[in-house]
Design an enzyme around this catalytic site. Sequence first.
Site, short mmCIF file in Angstrom:
data_model
loop_
_atom_site.label_atom_id
_atom_site.label_comp_id
_atom_site.label_asym_id
_atom_site.label_seq_id
_atom_site.Cartn_x
_atom_site.Cartn_y
_atom_site.Cartn_z
N TYR A 153 19.36 19.57 -45.04
CA TYR A 153 19.40 18.76 -43.81
C TYR A 153 19.33 19.65 -42.55
CZ TYR A 153 20.36 14.19 -41.67
OH TYR A 153 20.27 13.01 -40.97
N LYS A 160 22.93 15.78 -35.80
CA LYS A 160 23.84 14.65 -36.08
C LYS A 160 25.27 14.99 -35.62
CE LYS A 160 21.11 11.51 -37.89
NZ LYS A 160 20.67 10.38 -37.04
N1 LIG Z 1 17.41 7.00 -44.27
C1 LIG Z 1 18.52 7.67 -44.42
O1 LIG Z 1 18.84 8.20 -45.49
C2 LIG Z 1 19.49 7.74 -43.26
C3 LIG Z 1 20.84 8.01 -43.52
C4 LIG Z 1 21.74 8.10 -42.45
C5 LIG Z 1 21.26 7.93 -41.15
N2 LIG Z 1 19.93 7.69 -40.94
C6 LIG Z 1 19.48 7.53 -39.56
O2 LIG Z 1 19.03 6.21 -39.34
C7 LIG Z 1 18.15 6.23 -38.21
C8 LIG Z 1 16.89 5.45 -38.55
O3 LIG Z 1 16.14 6.16 -39.52
P1 LIG Z 1 15.49 5.48 -40.81
O4 LIG Z 1 16.02 6.21 -41.98
O5 LIG Z 1 15.56 4.01 -40.73
O6 LIG Z 1 13.97 6.00 -40.70
P2 LIG Z 1 12.66 5.41 -40.00
O7 LIG Z 1 11.62 6.45 -40.19
O8 LIG Z 1 12.37 4.06 -40.54
O9 LIG Z 1 13.08 5.32 -38.46
C9 LIG Z 1 13.09 6.42 -37.58
C10 LIG Z 1 12.59 5.89 -36.25
O10 LIG Z 1 12.70 6.87 -35.21
C11 LIG Z 1 11.65 6.57 -34.30
N3 LIG Z 1 11.41 7.67 -33.37
C12 LIG Z 1 11.16 8.98 -33.67
N4 LIG Z 1 10.95 9.66 -32.51
C13 LIG Z 1 11.08 8.76 -31.48
C14 LIG Z 1 10.97 8.84 -30.06
N5 LIG Z 1 10.68 9.99 -29.44
N6 LIG Z 1 11.17 7.72 -29.34
C15 LIG Z 1 11.46 6.54 -29.93
N7 LIG Z 1 11.58 6.39 -31.27
C16 LIG Z 1 11.37 7.49 -32.03
C17 LIG Z 1 10.46 6.33 -35.24
O11 LIG Z 1 9.41 5.66 -34.58
C18 LIG Z 1 11.11 5.46 -36.30
O12 LIG Z 1 11.00 4.10 -35.96
C19 LIG Z 1 17.93 7.70 -37.86
O13 LIG Z 1 18.82 8.07 -36.83
C20 LIG Z 1 18.31 8.40 -39.15
O14 LIG Z 1 18.71 9.74 -38.96
C21 LIG Z 1 19.04 7.57 -41.96
#
Ligand SMILES: NC(=O)c1ccc[n+]([C@@H]2O[C@H](COP(=O)([O-])OP(=O)(O)OC[C@H]3O[C@@H](n4cnc5c(N)ncnc54)[C@H](O)[C@@H]3O)[C@@H](O)[C@H]2O)c1
Length: 257
Positions: A153, A160
């Site tokens: 990570y 984070k």
């Molecule tokens: N998937 C996992 O395992 C997981 C676990 C814990 C937390 N998260 C967090 O959840 C959140 C959503 O991620 P996800 O897993 O649904 O993935 P995802 O790829 O579906 O979503 C990530 C989003 O970030 C947007 N993004 C990136 N750069 C950007 C910018 N400059 N301006 C505006 N938007 C931007 C992308 O367009 C995308 O819609 C993130 O913060 C991620 O770190 C994900």
Amino acid sequence: MILEGKRLVITGVITKDSIAFHAAARALEEGASVVLTSFGRVRRMTERAAARLPSEVDVLELDVNKPDDLSALTGSLRDRWGGVDGVLHAIAFAPEDALGGRFMTTPPESAAAAFQTSAFSLKALAAAVEPLMDGGGSVVGMDFDATVAWPIYDWMGVAKAALESVSRYLARDLGPRGVRVNLVSAGPLGTVAARGIPGFEQLADLWRVQAPLGWDIEDPSPVGDAIAFLLSDLSSGISGEVIHVDGGFHAMGTDLD
Ligand SMILES: NC(=O)c1ccc[n+]([C@@H]2O[C@H](COP(=O)([O-])OP(=O)(O)OC[C@H]3O[C@@H](n4cnc5c(N)ncnc54)[C@H](O)[C@@H]3O)[C@@H](O)[C@H]2O)c1
């Protein structure tokens, strides 16, 4: 319906697997009015995903790193609704050389890019919507437990950790206006962002042996439910909090076998 009458801004929908997609679907089912945001070349993807939501929603332009987009968002929301009740920040990005086991060789520019898009942006987004939250409101961000180090990570983990701190400072500064700020710390889910991390399966495997409730990396709906709760008045006394929606993983000291 716990979100009846709430006007919500939901960032971060790129596909129907996105955590934010499930949050938006749940919010609509719970009676909220919702707008999504997206930007540049991925906007078409967001619009395609949006078409699968239970009702029609508009997609506003927002690159969270662009001050002009943020001020246009404020104006557009003011024209549309006059106010906003909640916002979901579901945005993260780290350059390839900041992830996947390259912690010791990541250039500072890549670490800084991860910080800006994944942590500083929570402040940027909150500052854009907070002036519209005259009756108080809820800001929710997405975390991956940053109290410990993880395999692969790397600088996203550091970002984070910063996000966790940013949410506490926002809770301090926005609380007097009745705006609460909380994070949902989710277990691993197979979204575009997650699958882009080389070695993501390695992280997911940890959950198979250490989450007492079990954990399905294909099912973001429990995370969407917790987001809906935090956006609702049911969480009116909660701010500066991190709620783990990870099948209980974080509370176990080691695997359960
Ligand atoms: N998937 C996992 O395992 C997981 C676990 C814990 C937390 N998260 C967090 O959840 C959140 C959503 O991620 P996800 O897993 O649904 O993935 P995802 O790829 O579906 O979503 C990530 C989003 O970030 C947007 N993004 C990136 N750069 C950007 C910018 N400059 N301006 C505006 N938007 C931007 C992308 O367009 C995308 O819609 C993130 O913060 C991620 O770190 C994900």
